[in-house]
Design an enzyme around this catalytic site. Structure first.
Site, PDB file in Angstrom:
ATOM      1  N   ASP A 134      -4.582  18.667   9.540  1.00 24.92           N
ATOM      2  CA  ASP A 134      -3.427  18.577   8.657  1.00 24.92           C
ATOM      3  C   ASP A 134      -3.524  19.483   7.447  1.00 24.92           C
ATOM      4  OD1 ASP A 134      -5.430  16.997   7.563  1.00 24.92           O
ATOM      5  OD2 ASP A 134      -4.245  15.167   7.510  1.00 24.92           O
ATOM      6  N   ASP A 181     -12.128  11.448   0.705  1.00 21.40           N
ATOM      7  CA  ASP A 181     -12.166  10.563   1.880  1.00 21.40           C
ATOM      8  C   ASP A 181     -13.552  10.126   2.327  1.00 21.40           C
ATOM      9  OD1 ASP A 181      -9.464  10.561   1.953  1.00 21.40           O
ATOM     10  OD2 ASP A 181      -9.261  11.385   3.946  1.00 21.40           O
TER      11      ASP A 181
END
Length: 889
Positions: free
Chosen positions: A71, A481
């Site tokens: 992404d 993350d």
């Protein structure tokens, strides 16, 4: 990958682009610009994965040709010989940083050399550029680009649906692209060179994740999300007649054309109340399979179904693996076995707890089995085993209670593909990695299949901060993350991310300059502390205590001797502590949200910056005073660092294009500043080992110098600069952090926003006074006979492509190789694949990359390159491997 990880970086970038600034300080008029090239080798500090893989695409014509899209981190091509991935979009530059987001990817089944990528990261103002379609005729080794009149969203909601981009399998000059934001369906009839809207397509979509979101992120219309051809309705050279298109519309999700796109209609009898995430056509079986969810994903989704549409009769059949009432998730991942019609698989992509689920049917969806089921709750019986020894951090250091397991089968499992040539191989993407198996059919015989990470080479972390201490581990990283890692060997995946606590995102870290065993990090966590400390160089951690009101990590600084810390968290003002943060006190004289750093010599001196003002503390962070200096960048897109070994020596980079933007230097702790006239713009600054004979440490900057954006090095205190990257190695946005290595001259660590931690090593080994990398010894020189085949495979005006095969015709294996030749007509190599090439004049040396270093006796290795020529393009007549000549075939 979570939305929050990227928004921090993007908003920081947007602030830098948009913030106004006052006039700059007087600059140093004696500075010089020198853009002499240097030869660098670039690699990733291995993490393997670390982000969301929303798409996997196998070529339907050629075995072992596969691509993956991420992404925000570009696209990758599978290398079967090494079982690794090769990055394809590292050439994306600073101005086009959004083109590292890949919303869709298509591999041409007529001409496997051709591949296309639809790129763009956000459809709102966070991404300053429109989307584009990139096309390659050499499998992604080089690209041409067509800009689109609208934005694309590789990191937007709904990005796991697809593929939005598709090549006609019968007439490969025809491509379709589904656009978001109400921009409709687009078509190219000249192999992606030009595009026009299909104006008669009846539905541009209407689904929004959150219509009330005013940022343009969750409120965007997710648009047209996939295109699928029925190849059986066309012949070679003629456009396929039947085309299916998926639309983000809960009531009207599937459309069809039966006349090659001349007209379109809603597919009659289709399910309603759901979005069709995927539409996969099994022409041999005569079915279009569809996976549905009530939400667009990749995080949300509470109900789902799977349907089968008979293309010959128009019959719809609900083939959901479980009853709708029993779902708490949507379906997305969907694939069929091209070798075994009737075999279909689907994923419950939004099943977060206790795990994702994968379903398999061998009778066209009439019956299903699960990858796992309950034996007696909460105990599970798995049809698979998991081996994450190559990426051990995928356990997250967790020890959950049943029915959860560690490692998990995955989450955000929107991509799932069975190899069209190999029924035993399946790959699927998750929010953290790409998994796969090579004995999938054990599922059907009652045995267990083995799932392993198939992700080496695919690096997808977003980097917020970097540190390279003078002793201990060479690299500490703060990542989105996955928190961050301690690398003791850059070529190996660390055993675990930072834990105790596990921050979802680490925003800042620092070590004590004279006591590098003391390390501090801060970050984001849904519930729990936001600061942690280590006394063993980051190997083990313990949590500190938050001051009242803290909501996020912010920035943190460690005193040079580790005796105290200053923290500027989100949600609270700047704080200071002695010891390890059992209690904090508010600092005075400095505004909340300031960026903080420490002097690297004086343990009681700390610095801060906020909105154009520089602040100094001489009492360990208790009180700060603002510098009277003016003309610094007025926004907060600024990064600054103090030089190790020199009290009060501070460098500051940052700004915005509509105001002060550049690189400043202070030698009096920020009281006064000098702007370097030879630096147009700078966004990150760092230091590394000094060059031989130099009296000052080496500077590294992510900057624009002499009108050129790149990674720069200075060995003379900024008087002159050398660009050390090249146009093939740009990695989009690199402004978050940069640092040199204090132990290895020339080594630099570069942050990226989705391509992980990049590190570069110079070929100028003498510049550092004999500094070497003990973790990366040179390859041995191969011995024995060799043969070279050199072929020009494509040539055009001013350019050409060549393939080289190097064969080991001796009796001993090679564990590294470097092949040299001289061009007869002054040709120039521009980009290589499967080798690292350097050129001096007309002499070229091509060296192995990591995965193809070993060449057994009787085996060969191949690599290729593109280059430029003028006049003639003669082939080299002689090749040398080490100290020997190779025969030429």
């Amino acid at each position: 990958m979570r939305r929050t990880r990227i928004l921090t970086a993007v908003l920081a970038l947007a602030a830098g682009l948009l913030a106004g600034t006052p006039p700059a300080l007087a600059a140093d008029s004696t500075a010089k610009v020198s853009l002499a090239a240097d030869t660098y080798t670039w690699k990733n500090a291995r993490i393997d994965g670390g982000g969301f893989v929303p798409g996997i695409v196998f070529n339907r014509k050629e075995k072992n040709l596969a691509y993956a899209r991420t992404d925000i981190g570009g696209a990758y091509r599978w290398q079967e010989s090494s079982k690794t991935w090769t990055p394809l979009l590292d050439s994306v530059g600073w101005d086009d940083w959004g083109h590292t987001g890949v919303v869709s990817l298509a591999s041409d089944s007529v001409d496997p050399n051709k591949v296309y990528a639809a790129v763009g990261t956000y459809t709102n103002g966070w991404d300053p550029t429109n989307g584009a379609v990139m096309r390659s005729s050499n499998r992604g080794a080089s690209w041409q680009k067509t800009d689109l009149p609208f934005k694309l969203g590789g990191n937007m909601p709904g990005r796991g649906m697809g593929e939005r981009l598709a090549v006609d399998p019968n007439k490969n000059s025809v491509l379709y692209l589904g656009a978001p934001s109400g921009k409709g369906l687009w078509r190219s009839t000249d192999s992606g060179v030009s595009w026009s809207q299909v104006t008669n397509f009846p539905n541009v979509g209407n689904y929004q994740q959150d219509p009330s979101d005013t940022s343009g992120y969750a409120g965007d219309n997710q648009g047209i999300v996939w295109v699928t051809f029925d190849e059986s309705t066309g012949t070679s050279g003629s456009a396929t007649r039947t085309i299916y298109v998926g639309v983000a519309d809960l009531q009207n999700s599937v459309y069809r054309s039966t006349d090659g796109g001349a007209s379109w209609s809603r597919l009659a009898g289709q399910p309603t109340g759901y979005l069709a995430h995927k539409g996969v056509l099994d022409a041999a079986g005569g079915y279009l399979y569809l996976s549905y969810s009530d939400k667009g994903g990749p995080y949300d989704g509470g109900k789902g179904q799977v349907w089968r549409y008979a293309t010959a009769t128009g019959t719809w059949t609900n083939i959901s693996p479980v009853a709708e009432a029993d779902t708490y998730y949507g379906f997305s991942g969907l694939t069929v076995d091209r070798q075994k019609p009737g075999t279909v698989m689907a994923t419950a992509y939004s099943s977060w707890w206790p795990d994702t689920q994968i379903f398999r049917s061998t009778d066209s969806g009439a019956t299903w089995t699960k990858a796992w089921d309950y034996s007696s709750y909460p105990n599970r019986a798995n049809r698979y085993t998991m081996d994450v020894s190559s990426s051990p951090w995928l356990t997250w250091g967790a020890n959950p209670s049943p029915p959860e397991q560690s490692p998990k089968l995955g989450w955000m499992t929107e991509s799932l593909e069975i190899d069209p040539f190999n029924s035993n191989r399946m790959m699927y993407g998750t929010g953290a990695t790409l998994y796969g198996t090579e004995n999938l059919t054990n599922w059907d015989s009652g045995g267990q299949f083995t799932i392993k990470p198939m992700v080496q080479g695919l690096e997808e972390t977003a980097v917020n901060d970097l540190a390279s201490p003078p002793s201990g581990a060479p690299l500490l990283s703060a990542l989105g993350d996955v928190g961050g890692f301690r690398h003791t060997d850059l070529t190996k995946v660390p055993s675990m991310m930072f834990t105790s606590p596990n921050f979802t995102t680490t925003t800042s870290l620092d070590f004590a300059e004279t006591n590098p065993n003391t390390v501090v990090r801060v970050g984001n966590l849904d519930s729990g502390p936001h600061v942690a400390f280590s006394t063993d160089n980051g190997a083990n951690w313990f949590a500190g205590t938050d001051p009242s009101g803290v909501s996020g990590g912010g920035t943190v600084a460690a005193a040079s001797d580790g005796s105290r810390f200053v923290w500027s968290p989100e949600g609270a003002g700047v704080q200071y502590t002695t010891g390890f943060g059992s209690s904090w006190s508010a600092s005075s004289g400095i505004p909340a949200g300031a960026i903080v750093e420490s002097d690297r010599v004086d343990a009681k001196t700390f610095y801060g910056f906020k909105s154009g003002k520089f602040y100094m503390s001489k009492d360990g962070g208790a009180t700060f005073a603002a510098s009277s200096a003016s003309g610094l960048p007025s926004g907060d897109s600024v990064r600054f660092k103090a030089l190790p070994g020199a009290k009060g020596d501070v460098w500051l980079a940052g700004g915005a294009s509509d105001g002060a933007y550049g690189l400043w230097h202070s030698t009096d702790g920020g009281t006064s500043w000098t702007r370097l006239a030879n630096v147009d713009q700078a966004d990150a600054i760092g230091f590394g080992k000094a060059a031989t004979g130099a009296s000052y440490q080496t500077l590294y900057a992510s900057a624009k110098i002499g009108g050129v954006r790149g990674i720069f090095r200075s060995t003379d205190k900024g008087a002159s600069w050398t660009r050390i990257n090249d146009d093939a190695h740009q990695w989009g946005w690199t402004g978050a952090a940069i640092t040199g290595d204090p132990r290895v001259y020339g080594r630099v660590y570069v942050s990226t926003n989705g391509r992980g931690v990049i590190y570069g090593d110079t070929s100028d080994t003498g510049g550092g006074g004999g500094g070497t990398d003990p973790t990366d010894p040179p390859d041995p020189t191969p011995t024995g006979a060799c043969t070279v085949t050199y072929k020009i495979t494509n040539q055009w005006s001013g350019g050409f492509q060549a393939d080289v095969q190097l064969s080991n015709t001796g009796t001993s294996a090679w564990s590294g190789w470097a092949l040299g030749w001289t061009f007869p007509d002054a040709q120039t190599v521009s980009q290589t694949w499967n080798a690292e090439a350097t050129q001096s004049g007309s002499t070229v040396t091509a060296k192995n990359v990591g995965w193809n270093a070993n060449v057994a006796a009787g085996s060969s290795v191949s690599f290729g390159f593109t280059g430029s020529w003028s006049g003639t393009n003669g082939k080299p007549t002689a090749f040398r491997l080490g100290d020997q000549n190779c025969s030429v075939s």
